[in-house]
Structure formats: structure tokens, C-alpha cells
Scaffold this motif. Structure first.
Motif, PDB file in Angstrom:
ATOM      1  N   ARG A  65      44.607  52.492  14.064  1.00  0.00           N
ATOM      2  CA  ARG A  65      44.534  53.292  12.842  1.00  0.00           C
ATOM      3  C   ARG A  65      43.274  54.146  12.811  1.00  0.00           C
ATOM      4  O   ARG A  65      43.251  55.189  12.176  1.00  0.00           O
ATOM      5  N   THR A  66      42.222  53.699  13.493  1.00  0.00           N
ATOM      6  CA  THR A  66      40.968  54.457  13.529  1.00  0.00           C
ATOM      7  C   THR A  66      40.633  54.923  14.939  1.00  0.00           C
ATOM      8  O   THR A  66      39.477  55.206  15.237  1.00  0.00           O
ATOM      9  N   ASP A  67      41.631  54.953  15.813  1.00  0.00           N
ATOM     10  CA  ASP A  67      41.452  55.388  17.211  1.00  0.00           C
ATOM     11  C   ASP A  67      40.351  54.616  17.925  1.00  0.00           C
ATOM     12  O   ASP A  67      39.513  55.190  18.615  1.00  0.00           O
ATOM     13  N   ALA A 112      32.034  46.945  10.552  1.00  0.00           N
ATOM     14  CA  ALA A 112      32.956  46.228   9.679  1.00  0.00           C
ATOM     15  C   ALA A 112      34.330  46.107  10.325  1.00  0.00           C
ATOM     16  O   ALA A 112      35.033  45.114  10.136  1.00  0.00           O
ATOM     17  N   GLN A 113      34.706  47.115  11.115  1.00  0.00           N
ATOM     18  CA  GLN A 113      36.013  47.062  11.762  1.00  0.00           C
ATOM     19  C   GLN A 113      36.058  45.944  12.799  1.00  0.00           C
ATOM     20  O   GLN A 113      37.069  45.257  12.926  1.00  0.00           O
ATOM     21  N   ALA A 114      34.979  45.738  13.543  1.00  0.00           N
ATOM     22  CA  ALA A 114      34.933  44.648  14.522  1.00  0.00           C
ATOM     23  C   ALA A 114      35.075  43.303  13.818  1.00  0.00           C
ATOM     24  O   ALA A 114      35.776  42.407  14.303  1.00  0.00           O
ATOM     25  N   ILE A 118      35.444  32.496  17.587  1.00  0.00           N
ATOM     26  CA  ILE A 118      35.869  33.875  17.831  1.00  0.00           C
ATOM     27  C   ILE A 118      34.688  34.784  17.542  1.00  0.00           C
ATOM     28  O   ILE A 118      34.135  34.767  16.446  1.00  0.00           O
ATOM     29  N   THR A 119      34.290  35.541  18.563  1.00  0.00           N
ATOM     30  CA  THR A 119      33.165  36.457  18.408  1.00  0.00           C
ATOM     31  C   THR A 119      33.632  37.866  18.727  1.00  0.00           C
ATOM     32  O   THR A 119      34.568  38.058  19.504  1.00  0.00           O
ATOM     33  N   SER A 120      32.972  38.823  18.128  1.00  0.00           N
ATOM     34  CA  SER A 120      33.306  40.212  18.423  1.00  0.00           C
ATOM     35  C   SER A 120      32.012  40.976  18.649  1.00  0.00           C
ATOM     36  O   SER A 120      30.981  40.681  18.036  1.00  0.00           O
ATOM     37  N   SER A 121      32.080  41.930  19.547  1.00  0.00           N
ATOM     38  CA  SER A 121      30.934  42.785  19.835  1.00  0.00           C
ATOM     39  C   SER A 121      31.458  44.189  20.095  1.00  0.00           C
ATOM     40  O   SER A 121      32.625  44.380  20.425  1.00  0.00           O
ATOM     41  N   GLU A 122      30.580  45.136  19.934  1.00  0.00           N
ATOM     42  CA  GLU A 122      30.975  46.528  20.114  1.00  0.00           C
ATOM     43  C   GLU A 122      30.145  47.139  21.235  1.00  0.00           C
ATOM     44  O   GLU A 122      28.922  47.050  21.236  1.00  0.00           O
ATOM     45  N   ALA A 123      30.821  47.763  22.186  1.00  0.00           N
ATOM     46  CA  ALA A 123      30.150  48.408  23.314  1.00  0.00           C
ATOM     47  C   ALA A 123      29.623  49.776  22.890  1.00  0.00           C
ATOM     48  O   ALA A 123      29.937  50.283  21.814  1.00  0.00           O
ATOM     49  N   ASP A 124      28.830  50.375  23.767  1.00  0.00           N
ATOM     50  CA  ASP A 124      28.250  51.686  23.478  1.00  0.00           C
ATOM     51  C   ASP A 124      29.317  52.759  23.297  1.00  0.00           C
ATOM     52  O   ASP A 124      29.131  53.712  22.547  1.00  0.00           O
ATOM     53  N   ASP A 125      30.446  52.604  24.000  1.00  0.00           N
ATOM     54  CA  ASP A 125      31.506  53.609  23.914  1.00  0.00           C
ATOM     55  C   ASP A 125      32.437  53.380  22.720  1.00  0.00           C
ATOM     56  O   ASP A 125      33.426  54.089  22.550  1.00  0.00           O
ATOM     57  N   GLY A 126      32.153  52.380  21.884  1.00  0.00           N
ATOM     58  CA  GLY A 126      32.954  52.118  20.700  1.00  0.00           C
ATOM     59  C   GLY A 126      34.041  51.079  20.895  1.00  0.00           C
ATOM     60  O   GLY A 126      34.747  50.740  19.953  1.00  0.00           O
ATOM     61  N   THR A 127      34.192  50.572  22.113  1.00  0.00           N
ATOM     62  CA  THR A 127      35.194  49.543  22.382  1.00  0.00           C
ATOM     63  C   THR A 127      34.780  48.232  21.725  1.00  0.00           C
ATOM     64  O   THR A 127      33.632  47.816  21.816  1.00  0.00           O
ATOM     65  N   ILE A 128      35.726  47.596  21.072  1.00  0.00           N
ATOM     66  CA  ILE A 128      35.469  46.302  20.440  1.00  0.00           C
ATOM     67  C   ILE A 128      35.994  45.211  21.357  1.00  0.00           C
ATOM     68  O   ILE A 128      37.149  45.242  21.774  1.00  0.00           O
ATOM     69  N   LEU A 129      35.135  44.247  21.685  1.00  0.00           N
ATOM     70  CA  LEU A 129      35.512  43.111  22.516  1.00  0.00           C
ATOM     71  C   LEU A 129      35.568  41.878  21.628  1.00  0.00           C
ATOM     72  O   LEU A 129      34.574  41.516  20.993  1.00  0.00           O
ATOM     73  N   LEU A 183      48.723  42.997  18.575  1.00  0.00           N
ATOM     74  CA  LEU A 183      48.424  43.046  17.151  1.00  0.00           C
ATOM     75  C   LEU A 183      47.024  43.606  16.893  1.00  0.00           C
ATOM     76  O   LEU A 183      46.833  44.453  16.019  1.00  0.00           O
ATOM     77  N   ALA A 184      46.042  43.167  17.666  1.00  0.00           N
ATOM     78  CA  ALA A 184      44.668  43.651  17.495  1.00  0.00           C
ATOM     79  C   ALA A 184      44.570  45.137  17.835  1.00  0.00           C
ATOM     80  O   ALA A 184      43.913  45.904  17.127  1.00  0.00           O
ATOM     81  N   ARG A 185      45.248  45.559  18.891  1.00  0.00           N
ATOM     82  CA  ARG A 185      45.220  46.982  19.270  1.00  0.00           C
ATOM     83  C   ARG A 185      45.919  47.844  18.226  1.00  0.00           C
ATOM     84  O   ARG A 185      45.485  48.962  17.947  1.00  0.00           O
ATOM     85  N   ALA A 186      47.004  47.336  17.659  1.00  0.00           N
ATOM     86  CA  ALA A 186      47.715  48.091  16.620  1.00  0.00           C
ATOM     87  C   ALA A 186      46.842  48.252  15.379  1.00  0.00           C
ATOM     88  O   ALA A 186      46.814  49.322  14.765  1.00  0.00           O
ATOM     89  N   ALA A 187      46.112  47.208  15.017  1.00  0.00           N
ATOM     90  CA  ALA A 187      45.226  47.295  13.856  1.00  0.00           C
ATOM     91  C   ALA A 187      44.092  48.286  14.109  1.00  0.00           C
ATOM     92  O   ALA A 187      43.695  49.026  13.220  1.00  0.00           O
ATOM     93  N   ALA A 188      43.585  48.323  15.334  1.00  0.00           N
ATOM     94  CA  ALA A 188      42.472  49.221  15.665  1.00  0.00           C
ATOM     95  C   ALA A 188      42.938  50.656  15.882  1.00  0.00           C
ATOM     96  O   ALA A 188      42.142  51.582  15.767  1.00  0.00           O
TER      97      ALA A 188
END
Length: 84
Positions: free
Chosen positions: A73-75, A3-5, A28-39, A66-71
Motif C-alpha cells: 500500500r505504501t510501495d 511506524a510501518q515496520a 518478532i523483531t523488525s528493522s529497516e534497511a537504508d534502502d527502505g526495506t523492512i526485515l 500477507l506482509a508484502r500485501a500490507a506493505a
């Protein structure tokens, strides 16, 4: 996809959409890597790429911040890329 992505992709979309002249070509697409990084990948019409990048890259840097600041909050780490 978490949901965060989805939330971060929505945030990026709400910032980028008013900047472009061809909103139908905006993707605009988003995906999540195995290490938790959101692309988050932004695809725009070729005429709109300069507007999203901005002078000396200031607009895309602001979007990334802005995107990094929003993320932060949940490290979570976020990468925002403009795809040609």
C-alpha cells in the motif's frame, strides 16, 4: 524504526502467535534497511518451527504474502525470515 515496520511486525505477530505452542519463546523483531526495506525476523521454540513453516512451506509463504500485501500500500518492500 518506522511506524510501518512496527505495524507489519504486529501483523506477523498476530498471525504467528496462535500457531505456536510456546508463545513465551516467540520473538518478532523488525528493522529497516537504508534502502527502505523492512526485515521482519521470527524466532520460535524449536518445536514450533515446523508449524510456522507448514507443509512444503505453505504457512511461511502465506505469512510473507500477507506482509508484502500490507506493505504494498505504501510501495515498501518486506522480507520475512524464520530464524533458527
Amino acid at each position: 524504526m518506522s511506524a510501518q515496520a512496527t505495524d507489519i511486525a504486529g501483523l506477523v505477530s498476530s498471525v504467528v502467535e496462535p500457531l505456536v505452542e510456546f508463545p513465551d519463546d516467540l520473538e518478532i523483531t523488525s528493522s529497516e534497511a537504508d534502502d527502505g526495506t523492512i526485515l521482519v525476523e521470527i524466532r520460535v521454540h524449536e518445536d514450533d518451527a515446523g508449524k510456522v513453516i507448514g507443509r512444503q512451506g505453505r504457512v511461511i509463504k502465506a505469512i510473507r504474502t500477507l506482509a508484502r500485501a500490507a506493505a504494498s500500500r505504501t510501495d515498501t518492500h518486506v522480507e520475512v525470515e524464520l530464524i533458527d
